[in-house]
Design an enzyme around this catalytic site. Structure first.
Site, PDB file in Angstrom:
ATOM      1  N   LYS A 234       0.835  -1.201   0.000  1.00 19.58           N
ATOM      2  CA  LYS A 234       0.000   0.000   0.000  1.00 19.58           C
ATOM      3  C   LYS A 234       0.871   1.252   0.000  1.00 19.58           C
ATOM      4  O   LYS A 234       1.925   1.283   0.625  1.00 19.58           O
ATOM      5  CB  LYS A 234      -0.887   0.019   1.260  1.00 19.58           C
ATOM      6  N   ASP A 304      -2.994  -7.485  -2.098  1.00 23.07           N
ATOM      7  CA  ASP A 304      -3.736  -6.544  -1.259  1.00 23.07           C
ATOM      8  C   ASP A 304      -5.232  -6.861  -1.242  1.00 23.07           C
ATOM      9  O   ASP A 304      -5.985  -6.283  -0.459  1.00 23.07           O
ATOM     10  CB  ASP A 304      -3.492  -5.115  -1.760  1.00 23.07           C
ATOM     11  N   ARG A 308     -10.868 -10.960   0.835  1.00 25.17           N
ATOM     12  CA  ARG A 308     -11.812 -11.876   0.175  1.00 25.17           C
ATOM     13  C   ARG A 308     -11.270 -13.309   0.156  1.00 25.17           C
ATOM     14  O   ARG A 308     -12.038 -14.267   0.202  1.00 25.17           O
ATOM     15  CB  ARG A 308     -12.122 -11.359  -1.244  1.00 25.17           C
TER      16      ARG A 308
HETATM   17  N1  BES Z   1      -8.157  -3.618   3.778  1.00 28.17           N
HETATM   18  C1  BES Z   1      -8.349  -3.160   2.453  1.00 28.17           C
HETATM   19  C2  BES Z   1      -9.607  -2.338   2.275  1.00 28.17           C
HETATM   20  C3  BES Z   1      -9.677  -1.043   3.036  1.00 28.17           C
HETATM   21  C4  BES Z   1      -9.358   0.143   2.422  1.00 28.17           C
HETATM   22  C5  BES Z   1     -10.107  -1.012   4.338  1.00 28.17           C
HETATM   23  C6  BES Z   1      -9.449   1.335   3.107  1.00 28.17           C
HETATM   24  C7  BES Z   1     -10.208   0.187   5.040  1.00 28.17           C
HETATM   25  C8  BES Z   1      -9.877   1.353   4.420  1.00 28.17           C
HETATM   26  C9  BES Z   1      -8.408  -4.332   1.476  1.00 28.17           C
HETATM   27  O1  BES Z   1      -7.710  -5.456   1.858  1.00 28.17           O
HETATM   28  C10 BES Z   1      -7.820  -3.840   0.195  1.00 28.17           C
HETATM   29  O2  BES Z   1      -6.674  -3.494   0.207  1.00 28.17           O
HETATM   30  N2  BES Z   1      -8.613  -3.793  -0.850  1.00 28.17           N
HETATM   31  C11 BES Z   1      -8.176  -3.323  -2.111  1.00 28.17           C
HETATM   32  C12 BES Z   1      -8.576  -4.315  -3.153  1.00 28.17           C
HETATM   33  C13 BES Z   1      -7.922  -4.111  -4.491  1.00 28.17           C
HETATM   34  C14 BES Z   1      -6.451  -4.450  -4.409  1.00 28.17           C
HETATM   35  C15 BES Z   1      -8.613  -4.986  -5.488  1.00 28.17           C
HETATM   36  C16 BES Z   1      -8.852  -1.980  -2.347  1.00 28.17           C
HETATM   37  O3  BES Z   1      -9.999  -1.810  -1.986  1.00 28.17           O
HETATM   38  O4  BES Z   1      -8.186  -1.100  -2.885  1.00 28.17           O
HETATM   39 ZN    ZN Z   2      -7.482  -5.703   3.922  1.00 29.64          ZN
HETATM   40 ZN    ZN Z   3      -5.634  -5.394   1.341  1.00 33.64          ZN
END
Ligand code: BES
Ligand code: ZN
Ligand code: ZN
Length: 460
Positions: A234, A304, A308
């Site tokens: 991230k 990331d 899921r």
């Molecule tokens: N933990 C994150 C989602 C998240 C984002 C939670 C902001 C709280 C605040 C999740 O694991 C993630 O990183 N999702 C990605 C998915 C993408 C890589 C397809 C996202 O939402 O950007």
């Molecule tokens: Zn996450």
């Molecule tokens: Zn994630």
């Protein structure tokens, strides 16, 4: 110092307190001194009252008293009862007390200087029962807040497991864990893979409460103790918030505590895959393929999109133990916030005709939800060259819907399934009312109320 709360609903009352009319509008709070006594005058002039407005009102009153360093306050609820015709007095009391207790929360364990926050609320003793029920609810929400607010080094999978043992010791909730080699033996293939990069090894927690109902409900909560993104690291500057990526698991833990504490007649099994998502020599990689307990293979398109992957293990497990209704909750996608803003979590369901009921329960519980579609057409975005599907969509729009569609691949459509994406609501978007800095404890009240509806014990 002592004070008394006086509710004021119209201009006539305002003048007898030397207030102007604007000061009796709903939510206006004025502190006055009269005959050497202190009063907190609270305006409540309003037509309709929603449930959460009462909780937030109580929160704002408590915060105002706190600012003015009162430690004992007398309250007479009658004027409030008289002004609110659309809610019963029982309900008004429960709501007020709930907001009062929730707004007293602070996560101060790492602060050298502890804030003074004890305010004794003095009220007619015949309302003790309402205060106690509300306190049970608030305590469970604050368990979830505490878990989310813990720094990542204080809530590794092992430390999380210890906390769960402590929390449910002596209760009706049975706690067990799946660790090490048993993870794959018992079908948690993705949890093992996603969690193996960290020195803090993955654990699955199972909480079960068998307290009477025929219907078997299963809860699945995402328990990522920190989400660095893994190899797809991230970039975001507010990455510290990723300590709250176990917010879904905190919601189901709080819900189990509340179901136990209120002695609700239910049969619930809760499944929590707990992992830390980091990069490194032992971490899972983009292009890895995971084979699930049902045979389905998933290519890791992005490390990331780990939530899921581990939820899918939990959903399969829930079905393998015969659950009739499955509710999963997770801080799953950043895009749910793009779609809905920061107040409403997204609710997906394979029996969407029930959404009206869920919406109402959300509003009343204080954890609001808004409908999101499950869309089979988006399955095409999950295509993989190598495996059956990929964990990441090829379309840059509708990420939260694509994530839900991914999960639907692990659900037998004869089961009732609710998926709640709460990535946008895990942290308070405002600090007024009963919200406090840090985590909201979102989902605890919502899930308990949804379960009570499922087993037809929902009373509001
Ligand atoms: N933990 C994150 C989602 C998240 C984002 C939670 C902001 C709280 C605040 C999740 O694991 C993630 O990183 N999702 C990605 C998915 C993408 C890589 C397809 C996202 O939402 O950007
Ligand atoms: Zn996450
Ligand atoms: Zn994630």
């Amino acid at each position: 110092m002592e004070s008394s709360i006086v509710f004021i609903k119209d201009a006539k009352e305002a003048t007898s307190w030397y207030l102007v009319e604007d000061q009796v509008l709903f939510g206006e709070i004025s502190q006055v001194q009269l005959n050497e006594k202190s009063y907190l005058l609270v305006g409540i002039k309003q037509e309709q009252f929603t449930e959460d407005i009462i909780r937030h009102l109580a929160g704002n009153i408590r915060k105002k008293l706190n600012k003015n360093v009162f430690n004992r306050v007398y309250i007479d609820f009658h004027q409030l009862f008289n002004s609110i015709s659309n809610l019963s007095t029982d309900r008004i009391l429960l709501l007020f007390f709930e907001g009062w207790f929730l707004s007293g929360y602070q996560f101060a364990k790492f602060k050298s200087k502890k804030p003074q926050q004890n305010i004794e609320l003095v009220f007619d003793q015949k309302f003790n029962h309402h205060a106690e029920t509300a306190l049970r609810r608030a305590e469970s929400v604050c368990v979830a807040r505490d878990l989310c607010n813990e720094p990542a080094n204080q809530l590794t999978p092992d430390l999380y497991a210890n906390k769960l043992e402590e929390l449910f010791e002596g209760s009706k909730v049975n706690v067990s864990f799946i660790k090490g080699k048993d993870l794959t033996d018992r079908g948690f293939h993705a949890t093992q893979k996603v969690g193996k990069g960290s020195i803090n090894k993955p654990i699955v927690a199972l909480l079960s409460l068998q307290n009477g109902s025929q219907r078997h409900i299963s809860l699945v909560g995402k328990g990522v103790t920190f989400d660095s993104g893994g190899t797809n690291t991230k970039q975001a500057s507010n990455i510290v918030d990723m300590k709250m990526d176990m917010g879904g698991s905190a919601a189901v833990v709080g819900a189990m505590k509340l179901l136990n504490d209120l002695d609700v007649n239910v049969n619930v099994t809760t499944i929590i895959p707990i992992v830390t998502n980091v990069s490194g020599g032992k971490a899972y990689l983009p292009s890895d393929v995971i084979q699930y307990a049902n045979g389905l293979t998933v290519e890791v398109g992005n490390t990331d999109a780990e939530g899921r992957l581990i939820l899918a293990d939990g959903l399969l497990y829930a079905q393998s133990i015969g659950a009739d209704t499955i509710i999963d909750i997770a801080t799953l996608t950043g895009t749910i916030g793009q779609a809905l803003g920061l107040k409403y979590a997204g609710l997906f369901c394979n029996k969407m005709e029930d959404f009206g009921v869920y919406h109402k329960i959300g509003e009343q519980s204080g954890d609001p939800v808004w409908p999101m579609p499950l869309e089979k057409d988006y399955q095409m975005y999950l295509e993989s060259e190598t495996a059956d599907i990929s964990n990441v969509g090829s379309c840059k729009f509708g990420g939260a819907i694509i994530a839900a569609q991914f999960l639907s691949n692990f659900i037998d459509n004869h089961k009732k399934w609710i998926h709640i994406d709460m990535a946008n609501t895990v942290k308070a978007y405002k600090l007024s009312g009963y919200y406090t800095a840090g985590a909201t404890g979102f989902g605890v009240r919502l899930i308990v109320d949804l379960i009570q509806k499922e087993v037809e014990q929902y009373v509001y």
